[in-house]
Write a protein that holds these residues in place. Structure first.
Motif, PDB file in Angstrom:
ATOM      1  N   LEU A   2       0.827  -1.198   0.000  1.00  0.00           N
ATOM      2  CA  LEU A   2       0.000   0.000   0.000  1.00  0.00           C
ATOM      3  C   LEU A   2       0.864   1.251   0.000  1.00  0.00           C
ATOM      4  N   GLY A  45     -12.709   2.470  -3.563  1.00  0.00           N
ATOM      5  CA  GLY A  45     -11.788   2.252  -4.670  1.00  0.00           C
ATOM      6  C   GLY A  45     -12.184   0.998  -5.433  1.00  0.00           C
ATOM      7  N   ASP A  46     -11.431   0.717  -6.491  1.00  0.00           N
ATOM      8  CA  ASP A  46     -11.743  -0.435  -7.332  1.00  0.00           C
ATOM      9  C   ASP A  46     -11.675  -1.737  -6.548  1.00  0.00           C
ATOM     10  N   THR A  49      -8.354  -3.790  -4.528  1.00  0.00           N
ATOM     11  CA  THR A  49      -7.281  -2.847  -4.187  1.00  0.00           C
ATOM     12  C   THR A  49      -6.886  -2.883  -2.714  1.00  0.00           C
ATOM     13  N   LYS A  51      -9.170  -2.979   0.189  1.00  0.00           N
ATOM     14  CA  LYS A  51     -10.056  -2.349   1.159  1.00  0.00           C
ATOM     15  C   LYS A  51     -10.432  -3.310   2.287  1.00  0.00           C
ATOM     16  N   ASN A 153     -17.012  -0.047  -3.693  1.00  0.00           N
ATOM     17  CA  ASN A 153     -16.339   0.182  -4.968  1.00  0.00           C
ATOM     18  C   ASN A 153     -16.846   1.454  -5.630  1.00  0.00           C
ATOM     19  N   PHE A 174      -8.529   3.911  -2.194  1.00  0.00           N
ATOM     20  CA  PHE A 174      -7.577   2.876  -2.583  1.00  0.00           C
ATOM     21  C   PHE A 174      -7.438   2.881  -4.107  1.00  0.00           C
ATOM     22  N   GLU A 175      -6.238   3.193  -4.574  1.00  0.00           N
ATOM     23  CA  GLU A 175      -5.978   3.287  -6.014  1.00  0.00           C
ATOM     24  C   GLU A 175      -5.457   1.962  -6.563  1.00  0.00           C
ATOM     25  N   LEU A 176      -5.596   1.784  -7.871  1.00  0.00           N
ATOM     26  CA  LEU A 176      -4.949   0.654  -8.523  1.00  0.00           C
ATOM     27  C   LEU A 176      -3.438   0.837  -8.437  1.00  0.00           C
ATOM     28  N   PRO A 177      -2.677  -0.243  -8.257  1.00  0.00           N
ATOM     29  CA  PRO A 177      -1.216  -0.103  -8.141  1.00  0.00           C
ATOM     30  C   PRO A 177      -0.582   0.359  -9.447  1.00  0.00           C
ATOM     31  N   ARG A 182       2.893  -3.101  -9.046  1.00  0.00           N
ATOM     32  CA  ARG A 182       2.399  -4.377  -9.576  1.00  0.00           C
ATOM     33  C   ARG A 182       3.511  -5.423  -9.596  1.00  0.00           C
ATOM     34  N   SER A 211      -5.518  -4.924 -10.428  1.00  0.00           N
ATOM     35  CA  SER A 211      -5.492  -4.656  -8.991  1.00  0.00           C
ATOM     36  C   SER A 211      -4.642  -5.711  -8.293  1.00  0.00           C
TER      37      SER A 211
END
Length: 256
Positions: A2, A45-46, A49, A51, A153, A174-177, A182, A211
């Motif tokens: 994170l 967030g998506d 991710t 949560k 989401n 929470f953002e996508l990495p 990744r 994600s």
């Protein structure tokens, strides 16, 4: 894996429980947050991710149980049942708080957007029921003095009533990495699995946007592909096939 900004927010939630007595002596008047053990946080967030993972991490760090609310159990087909179940959720939680407030569980609400939806114009009975349930949640969430963690989401004015958002002390996105993250997530899931020297993870992870949860599934698949082939290591073709398979399952483009 994170970002530091999210880790800082999560640690603030955890540390509040350890230091709230000290903070309460300062007599801050602006929020219940500084007077009791009350925490109300929403993670958005998506999917995949982290949560729910973070909610469970907080639960573990505070050595608490989790009292989970199921949206499907709230909305019922019979008149008056949805309202009754919405009240019962908070009534049951309050009873637990009263018995042992210091060791009470965390109230966890997943897919919170289905319970925190925007109020609608009443054109039919179901609209009236929805608005009533939303009003119950607004009232009960405001009065709740425990730890409430919610995940969704969907976090915008089209899905969640803005009145709910004002009731949360913490709103964490929470953002996508990114590509480098990744790579680290992929490597962390691989463990000791041997990789072929031909593999360029940086290039592969820059090509596909997934994600953390999806990368975990991709890792499992590429390891399985290598094992079924009786290969003594994971090859680039296994990784590419696993990424493409996940991409096809999602029916969306992962290319940049």
């Amino acid at each position: 894996m994170l970002p530091e900004s999210i880790k800082d927010e999560i640690n603030l939630i955890i540390n509040h429980q350890h230091y709230y007595e000290k903070i309460s002596k300062w007599n801050i008047k602006t929020s219940m947050l500084y007077k009791t053990q009350t925490i109300k946080a929403i993670f958005h967030g998506d999917s995949g991710t982290g949560k729910t993972l973070c909610a469970r991490y907080i639960d573990s760090a505070l050595n608490k149980d989790m009292f989970q609310a199921c949206p499907d159990a709230i909305f019922q087909r019979w008149v008056g049942e949805s309202e009754k179940f919405a009240r019962k959720l908070f009534t049951d939680y309050k009873k637990i708080l009263e018995i042992d407030p210091d060791n009470a569980p965390i109230l966890f609400i997943d897919e919170a957007d289905s319970l925190f939806a925007r109020r609608v114009a009443v054109n039919q009975k179901s609209d009236f029921t929805l608005n009533t349930v939303i009003n119950i949640f607004l009232e009960e969430l405001e009065a709740c003095k425990g730890i409430v963690l919610c995940c969704t989401n969907l976090m915008n004015e089209n899905h969640i009533d803005s009145a709910f958002l004002r009731r949360f002390n913490f709103k964490i996105k929470f953002e996508l990495p990114n590509p480098a993250e990744r790579v680290r997530i992929f490597q962390s899931h691989l463990g000791n699995a041997p990789l072929s020297p031909e593999i360029n993870l940086e290039k592969i992870c820059a090509k596909y946007t997934f994600s953390g949860g999806q990368i975990a599934k991709i890792t499992e698949r590429c390891v399985l592909l290598a094992a079924v082939e009786d290969s003594n290591m994971i090859k680039e073709k296994h990784i590419i096939k696993a990424f493409e398979s996940e991409l096809n399952c999602l029916n969306r483009s992962g290319y940049k």
